[in-house]
Motif scaffolding. Structure first.
Motif, PDB file in Angstrom:
ATOM      1  N   PRO A  64       0.879  -1.233  -0.017  1.00  0.00           N
ATOM      2  CA  PRO A  64       0.031  -0.101  -0.004  1.00  0.00           C
ATOM      3  C   PRO A  64       0.860   1.236  -0.005  1.00  0.00           C
ATOM      4  CG  PRO A  64      -0.676  -1.510   1.677  1.00  0.00           C
ATOM      5  CD  PRO A  64       0.588  -1.821   1.215  1.00  0.00           C
ATOM      6  N   PHE A  65       0.149   2.485  -0.295  1.00  0.00           N
ATOM      7  CA  PHE A  65       1.011   3.790  -0.199  1.00  0.00           C
ATOM      8  C   PHE A  65       1.286   3.882   1.279  1.00  0.00           C
ATOM      9  CE2 PHE A  65      -1.377   5.335  -3.947  1.00  0.00           C
ATOM     10  CZ  PHE A  65      -0.388   5.395  -4.707  1.00  0.00           C
ATOM     11  N   ASN A  66       2.645   4.286   1.756  1.00  0.00           N
ATOM     12  CA  ASN A  66       2.782   4.963   3.069  1.00  0.00           C
ATOM     13  C   ASN A  66       2.413   6.057   3.279  1.00  0.00           C
ATOM     14  OD1 ASN A  66       4.649   6.560   1.872  1.00  0.00           O
ATOM     15  ND2 ASN A  66       6.530   4.909   2.083  1.00  0.00           N
ATOM     16  N   GLN A  67       2.552   6.628   4.394  1.00  0.00           N
ATOM     17  CA  GLN A  67       2.056   7.718   4.765  1.00  0.00           C
ATOM     18  C   GLN A  67       2.588   9.069   4.161  1.00  0.00           C
ATOM     19  OE1 GLN A  67      -0.785   7.996   6.747  1.00  0.00           O
ATOM     20  NE2 GLN A  67      -0.863  10.075   6.216  1.00  0.00           N
ATOM     21  N   ARG A  68       3.755   9.080   3.767  1.00  0.00           N
ATOM     22  CA  ARG A  68       4.572   9.951   3.080  1.00  0.00           C
ATOM     23  C   ARG A  68       3.902  10.079   1.594  1.00  0.00           C
ATOM     24  NH1 ARG A  68       9.220   8.080   3.262  1.00  0.00           N
ATOM     25  NH2 ARG A  68       9.457   7.544   1.069  1.00  0.00           N
ATOM     26  N   GLU A  69       3.467   8.854   1.075  1.00  0.00           N
ATOM     27  CA  GLU A  69       3.285   9.021  -0.250  1.00  0.00           C
ATOM     28  C   GLU A  69       1.871   9.624  -0.385  1.00  0.00           C
ATOM     29  OE1 GLU A  69       6.021   5.274  -1.698  1.00  0.00           O
ATOM     30  OE2 GLU A  69       3.827   4.970  -0.908  1.00  0.00           O
ATOM     31  N   LYS A  70       0.877   9.103   0.731  1.00  0.00           N
ATOM     32  CA  LYS A  70      -0.468   9.759   0.955  1.00  0.00           C
ATOM     33  C   LYS A  70      -0.548  11.162   1.242  1.00  0.00           C
ATOM     34  CE  LYS A  70      -2.439   5.676   2.937  1.00  0.00           C
ATOM     35  NZ  LYS A  70      -2.759   4.913   4.222  1.00  0.00           N
ATOM     36  N   ASP A  71       0.617  11.646   1.946  1.00  0.00           N
ATOM     37  CA  ASP A  71       0.402  13.079   2.069  1.00  0.00           C
ATOM     38  C   ASP A  71       0.894  14.032   0.843  1.00  0.00           C
ATOM     39  OD1 ASP A  71       0.091  12.762   4.730  1.00  0.00           O
ATOM     40  OD2 ASP A  71       2.211  12.773   5.462  1.00  0.00           O
ATOM     41  N   ARG A  72       1.473  13.070  -0.172  1.00  0.00           N
ATOM     42  CA  ARG A  72       2.014  14.088  -1.280  1.00  0.00           C
ATOM     43  C   ARG A  72       1.036  13.480  -2.671  1.00  0.00           C
ATOM     44  NH1 ARG A  72       8.420  13.675  -0.741  1.00  0.00           N
ATOM     45  NH2 ARG A  72       8.587  15.255   1.153  1.00  0.00           N
ATOM     46  N   SER A  73      -0.176  12.838  -2.010  1.00  0.00           N
ATOM     47  CA  SER A  73      -1.131  12.556  -3.256  1.00  0.00           C
ATOM     48  C   SER A  73      -0.464  11.619  -4.456  1.00  0.00           C
ATOM     49  CB  SER A  73      -1.799  13.878  -3.690  1.00  0.00           C
ATOM     50  OG  SER A  73      -2.517  14.448  -2.745  1.00  0.00           O
ATOM     51  N   ALA A  74       0.345  10.531  -3.886  1.00  0.00           N
ATOM     52  CA  ALA A  74       1.129   9.846  -5.055  1.00  0.00           C
ATOM     53  C   ALA A  74      -0.016   9.120  -5.855  1.00  0.00           C
ATOM     54  CB  ALA A  74       1.929   8.979  -4.289  1.00  0.00           C
ATOM     55  N   LYS A  75       0.556   8.893  -7.160  1.00  0.00           N
ATOM     56  CA  LYS A  75      -0.083   8.078  -8.124  1.00  0.00           C
ATOM     57  C   LYS A  75       0.111   6.875  -8.252  1.00  0.00           C
ATOM     58  CE  LYS A  75      -0.989  12.286 -11.028  1.00  0.00           C
ATOM     59  NZ  LYS A  75      -0.672  13.188 -12.147  1.00  0.00           N
ATOM     60  N   LEU A  76      -0.739   5.845  -8.405  1.00  0.00           N
ATOM     61  CA  LEU A  76      -0.341   4.360  -8.467  1.00  0.00           C
ATOM     62  C   LEU A  76       0.158   4.148  -9.857  1.00  0.00           C
ATOM     63  CD1 LEU A  76      -0.591   1.435  -7.344  1.00  0.00           C
ATOM     64  CD2 LEU A  76      -2.997   1.537  -8.240  1.00  0.00           C
ATOM     65  N   ILE A  77       1.082   3.538  -9.944  1.00  0.00           N
ATOM     66  CA  ILE A  77       1.747   3.146 -11.482  1.00  0.00           C
ATOM     67  C   ILE A  77       1.621   1.674 -11.730  1.00  0.00           C
ATOM     68  CG2 ILE A  77       3.188   5.168 -11.537  1.00  0.00           C
ATOM     69  CD1 ILE A  77       5.736   3.472 -10.504  1.00  0.00           C
ATOM     70  N   ILE A  78       1.586   0.783 -10.781  1.00  0.00           N
ATOM     71  CA  ILE A  78       1.498  -0.473 -10.853  1.00  0.00           C
ATOM     72  C   ILE A  78      -0.088  -1.057 -10.970  1.00  0.00           C
ATOM     73  CG2 ILE A  78       2.073  -2.779  -9.726  1.00  0.00           C
ATOM     74  CD1 ILE A  78       4.422  -1.125 -10.513  1.00  0.00           C
ATOM     75  N   LYS A  79      -0.249  -2.077 -11.865  1.00  0.00           N
ATOM     76  CA  LYS A  79      -1.467  -2.926 -12.243  1.00  0.00           C
ATOM     77  C   LYS A  79      -1.028  -4.538 -12.324  1.00  0.00           C
ATOM     78  CE  LYS A  79      -4.327   0.890 -14.235  1.00  0.00           C
ATOM     79  NZ  LYS A  79      -4.991   1.129 -15.435  1.00  0.00           N
ATOM     80  N   MET A  80      -1.962  -5.147 -11.616  1.00  0.00           N
ATOM     81  CA  MET A  80      -1.702  -6.526 -11.875  1.00  0.00           C
ATOM     82  C   MET A  80      -3.204  -7.398 -12.294  1.00  0.00           C
ATOM     83  SD  MET A  80       0.621  -7.606  -8.393  1.00  0.00           S
ATOM     84  CE  MET A  80       2.231  -6.919  -8.245  1.00  0.00           C
ATOM     85  N   GLN A  81      -2.819  -8.395 -13.082  1.00  0.00           N
ATOM     86  CA  GLN A  81      -3.940  -9.209 -13.517  1.00  0.00           C
ATOM     87  C   GLN A  81      -3.450 -10.710 -13.667  1.00  0.00           C
ATOM     88  OE1 GLN A  81      -6.038  -7.822 -16.844  1.00  0.00           O
ATOM     89  NE2 GLN A  81      -7.622  -9.392 -16.685  1.00  0.00           N
ATOM     90  N   GLY A  82      -3.842 -11.586 -12.701  1.00  0.00           N
ATOM     91  CA  GLY A  82      -3.261 -12.854 -12.876  1.00  0.00           C
ATOM     92  C   GLY A  82      -1.861 -12.865 -12.586  1.00  0.00           C
TER      93      GLY A  82
END
Length: 1047
Positions: free
Chosen positions: A14-32
């Protein structure tokens, strides 16, 4: 058994607190089994895809049960700790019972979740503890009287290519030796403690012991735990008795490896460092990458002859069997989900993708016990004979010098002796019964006190709990504060302190903590020179402590005071849990560095993270300098975009993190870029460790000393030359301030900027233009002359020069003036013609809002210091320097970050004022000429007062821009329009021609007087396009800095 590929799994946290504070964007996706990563810089680009044996989505979609265990929420694909164990750990366990060697290692950058997957936190146990627990549960279910189990546990750490036994208090200087078994060809750690264990609880306690040992070592030795590899080895033996009474041992070695953080050491600025190659930063991981690549090529058959470089590092030696031999191997790669970590995450995915191509051939390790013992004895006899005969050195030593032969002989004798001792130890172990060995180990295990284990006391007594940059090592060490006085210091003090610390800046008698009925106070020991900080502020005198106060002893020992007797004293603004990161941010804030993330760009966030990362390193290096008396001081310096050499404020919006090293004896300074400093800091750690090990480091050559640097030119300061005058073909001459990175004035620089022809000849004043767009698509040339300078500080008199970069004929050109020596008032008279073949809008934009940064350099030489300074040690020299800085910088440290912004604004405003004055003079000339025309016209007889020639004359002056009445076509068009609306030649109202002109051509307003207060109006009449650029100083003087810095 057929070849089997290394199994590879990836897991995203998951995002850590620092990344949440900085409104980080998710760059990873997984399927199977598929994992994709998107580049945040190029959102339209197709994401990169990778396929692995397992892709674990642990980013979101979970819920917490009442016991704290995380499980998937309804319908989510969240991968829990249990699921990861069932896929990976269960396979390790099954293979172990079958007699196969197994290896599981976690890879990824620091903070990506490696330790969570391997060890876990709280109730969410990781693969290692679950595997161990399940192993003993399975053993307990055994009902076969002819089968018994023996389990041994070892735990080691590899840091800086040295091996430390985490289960032993006594580690030799330089670490344990890694030897090679001449028969098997495998490497092993000599004298590594292998502890018999009979339950999961014993393994858990031994793991806690090893973790505590890591914590103490990382603090005392100023080691960075994220750069260390931890290897847990569990040897699982099954002894099976046959019907004939003979015993067979089925043996499995399980290697559980938590690798160091995979982040690449920043090479920026370290490329040319003479000591870069000597640093062992990430050496093991680099070697591991090379081994994996070689094994992948070998498995795919892409190359015929491949030498796998196992010997390149300690880590690869110990993992030889796991990676390319008799082992079933699993790799779990931990991924960060945040856009700010894109490069590192992509690197991890590529690493894992390479590893899955490796193929191993695992076999069951099953041998009769008597055969094993017989082979060991036979091997010992061979080794003894080899030692008596001096080995085979003499036969193979052709072409070697006597010294080389002697060295080889000694090395061989040492290896043989070590192997003899190892074999004899194994024979002795087999002679002692397992029950006796286990009983001895249990007695020792019961005595282990890792500190902080007594949770019942924590609710009733005040105590200190440690903080560490590695969350796994935080909260491991606990010191209870008994009623009365608790002394803090080194163990070599007399009397021995209640709390013994060691390491950088810890004094024999460091501090005393007073506990009077739950009221806690602290005081430094008078005269000790000890350094202690409370909530980031240096301790002076006696101070009362509150619940959750942060205490830093020396450079590395960070603790939090927990006072359950006075919880109401805690600051209400504090977070629920105090972390290492919070404590470091606090120290940075006290030093004047901004730590808030609101409103920061991505580049500024990166700079902020780098500052928070490097501040404790700088404190540590200063402490080493004091302890080794190196007469050097270090400080973090942020160079703003405008202050950087060749800086272009329109292109760069981030400051650069550097570290300034200063020679405290002669004042010479060096600016190290971040990458170079991190490399040097690592080497300084090595040097300090040698000092602790008792080695004589006073005689090392200066070229090998990480504190030494040859003298180099030093940046005195910068001046920003703004270019608005070029937009109107006006020349500009001024004396600019030279400002250092703190914004302090270091001198003045006289420069001249003038439009010219391609040979450098100035053009006349008639070239002036009202509208800069008239210059578009035409050749343009201007000349920059650096005339002279006036420098304040006498130490720069040895030589001064000026450097700048500029785009000339479409190419960036580095320009340097001659060096003028032995003066503080150098005269350069250095001119450079800059040509633009075809002026474009981007050039006009640069003229409007850009600048040329002139960097003024001074020549440094190794000079003899003041004899009085030679009598002072490094600590005294630093204290003297700090006092001088405090006097000079009453405004505080904030100038380090923002100083150049002030100088930049001042220069920009000054340029605008000069430009407005020139435009004002031009308008005055126009007005005088128009008044003259009107007077001449009014004196004519009525019959000669023709309006058309009069209007043409006035319009020509009004529209003139210095290009010889510019566009007569425009004038004629206006005249034709007026002819349609103006009745000629009668003037019934007898109004003056000028009044009628004002009515009929309202754009031409006559100004009776032009005082400075009208400059703003004059500026507004000048055509220009804002395009979001900086407002001019005429607009109520509202300007913003052209130098982009971290706010």
């Amino acid at each position: 058994m057929p070849d089997e590929s290394v199994k590879v799994a990836v897991r995203v946290r998951p995002f850590n607190q620092r990344e949440k504070d900085r409104s980080a964007k998710l760059i990873i996706k997984m399927q199977g089994q598929m994992t994709t990563i998107a580049n945040p810089e190029t959102p339209n680009e197709e994401p990169k895809s990778f396929s692995f044996d397992y892709s674990y989505w642990s980013h979101d979609g979970f819920q917490e049960k009442s016991d704290g265990v995380l499980e998937p929420a309804g319908g989510s694909s969240y991968a829990s700790q249990r699921r990861v164990f069932e896929d990976l750990g269960q396979g390790v366990l099954d293979n172990a019972f079958e007699g196969y060697n197994c290896s599981l290692f976690a890879y990824g950058q620091t903070g990506s979740g490696k330790s969570y997957s391997m060890v876990g936190y709280g109730q969410n146990k990781g693969i290692v503890p679950i595997t161990c627990d399940e192993m003993f549960k399975t053993m307990d279910k055994n009902a076969d009287p002819n089968k018994r189990f023996e389990v041994t546990f070892s735990m080691l750490e590899i840091y800086n290519e040295q091996v430390r036994d985490l289960l032993s208090k006594d580690n030799p200087k330089g670490g344990l030796n890694v030897r090679q078994n001449p028969k098997l060809g495998l490497f092993y750690v000599e004298n590594l403690k292998r502890v018999p264990v009979g339950s999961y609880a014993e393994i858990e306690k031994r793991t806690d012991q090893g973790t505590a040992s890591r914590t103490v070592a990382s603090t005392n030795m100023n080691a960075t735990s994220s750069r260390a590899h931890t290897v847990v080895t569990i040897t699982f033996d099954q002894i099976i008795k046959s019907e004939s009474g003979s015993e067979t041992k089925k043996s499995s070695v399980m290697n559980l490896v938590d690798l160091a953080g995979s982040e690449r050491a920043d090479s920026t600025g370290a490329t040319g460092d003479r000591l870069k190659e000597g640093a062992n930063i990430n050496k093991s991981l680099s070697a591991l990458g090379n081994v994996i690549s070689a094994l992948a090529d070998l498995s795919m058959g892409t190359k015929k002859k491949i030498m796998v470089p196992y010997r390149d590092s300690v880590l690869t030696k110990l993992l030889q069997n796991a990676l390319g031999g008799n082992s079933k191997t699993i790799m779990i790669a931990a991924l960060s989900p945040a856009d700010i970590n894109y490069d590192e995450t992509l690197s991890t995915l590529r690493y894992a993708d390479r590893a899955k191509k490796i193929k191993n051939k695992a076999v069951v390790n099953e041998n009769p016990l008597d055969k094993l013992i017989r082979e060991l004895k036979e091997e010992n006899e061979r080794l003894k004979k080899a030692m008596e005969g001096g080995g085979v050195v003499m036969q193979e030593g052709a072409g070697l010098t006597p010294e080389e032969l002697d060295k080889m002989r000694k090395q061989m004798e040492e290896d043989i002796r070590a192997q003899l001792m190892a074999n004899q130890a194994m024979i002795a172990e087999n002679a002692q019964s397992w029950d006796d060995k286990l009983a001895e180990a249990r007695t020792e295990t019961e005595k282990i006190d890792v500190g902080g284990a007594d949770n019942s006391r924590k609710s009733k007594e005040a105590y200190l709990i440690n903080l560490n940059e590695d969350p796994m090592l935080s909260g491991v060490i606990c010191h209870f504060l008994n009623s009365g006085e608790t002394s803090v210091g080194r163990k070599d003090a007399s009397p021995v302190p209640n709390i013994c610390l060691s390491g950088l800046s810890i004094q024999k008698q460091h501090a005393v903590i007073f506990n009077k009925k739950g009221v806690i106070e602290i005081e430094s020991v008078s005269g000790s020179g000890s350094k202690t900080k409370i909530n980031g502020i240096p301790l002076t005198g006696r101070k009362a402590l509150c619940h959750k106060d942060r205490i830093l002893f020396g450079s590395n020992h960070m603790y939090v005071l927990m006072n359950p007797l006075k919880p109401e004293t805690a600051d209400n603004s504090l977070p629920k849990e105090i972390t290492w990161e919070y404590a470091q941010k606090e120290i940075a804030q006290v030093k004047g560095f901004a730590t808030g993330s609101a409103g920061l760009s991505k580049e500024q966030q990166i700079v902020q993270e780098q500052v928070l990362e490097i501040l404790p390193m700088v404190s540590e290096v200063n402490a080493v300098s004091e302890e080794l008396n190196k007469q050097k001081s270090f400080e973090v310096v942020l160079i703003s975009a405008a202050a950087q050499e060749g800086g272009d404020i329109t292109q760069s919006h981030a400051s650069k993190v550097t570290v300034k090293m200063k020679n405290l004896l002669n004042g010479n300074t060096w600016l190290w870029e971040r990458g170079k400093f991190i490399t040097r800091r690592y080497l300084i750690q090595e040097l300090y460790q040698k000092f602790l090990d008792g080695e004589n480091i006073s005689n090392i050559p200066k070229e090998q000393d990480p504190f030494w640097e040859p003298t180099e030119d030093v940046l005195i300061g910068t001046s920003n030359l703004f270019l608005q005058s070029l937009s109107y073909c006006l020349d500009f001459e001024d004396t600019l301030n030279i400002s250092d990175y703190k914004g302090q004035e270091e001198g003045h620089l006289k420069v001249k900027l003038e439009p010219c022809d391609n040979k450098g000849k100035p053009i006349d004043e008639e070239a002036f233009v009202d509208d800069p767009h008239d210059l578009l698509n035409k050749p343009y040339h201007f000349k920059l002359t650096v005339e002279n300078a006036n420098i304040h500080k006498s130490r720069f008199s040895k030589g001064i020069m000026v450097k700048y970069s500029v785009k000339n004929n479409g190419k960036v050109e580095e320009v340097k003036t001659p060096t003028v020596k032995n003066t503080l008032t150098p005269t350069f008279n250095h001119a450079k013609v800059i040509s633009i073949p075809k002026l474009k809008q981007e050039n006009l934009d640069f003229f409007e809002s850009g600048c040329i940064t002139l960097s003024i350099y001074g020549i440094q030489e190794d000079t003899m210091p003041d004899p009085k300074l030679l009598k002072l040690n490094t600590r005294e020299l630093r204290q003297m320097e700090n006092m001088e800085n405090s006097t000079a910088n009453a405004s505080g440290r904030r100038a380090t970050m923002f100083g150049n912004e002030i100088a930049s604004d001042t220069s920009h405003l000054k340029t605008e004022v000069v430009l407005l004055q020139r435009k004002y003079e031009r308008l005055q000339q126009k007005e005088r000429r128009m008044q003259q025309i009107c007077e001449e016209w009014s004196k004519k007889p009525d019959g000669e007062k023709q309006f058309e020639p009069f209007y043409r004359a006035v319009s020509a002056v009004a529209n003139s821009t210095g290009t010889r009445l510019k566009t007569r076509v425009q004038m004629l068009n206006q005249m034709l329009k007026l002819q349609k609306t103006v009745a000629l030649p009668s003037y019934k109202d007898n109004s003056s021609p000028m009044l009628r002109l004002q009515k009929e051509a309202p754009g031409l307003q006559r100004q009776k007087t032009m005082d400075p207060s009208m400059l703003s109006q004059a500026n507004k009449k000048t055509p220009s396009k804002s395009n979001g650029k900086r407002p001019s100083s005429a607009d109520n003087n509202k300007t913003e800095s052209s130098a982009c810095v971290v706010q």
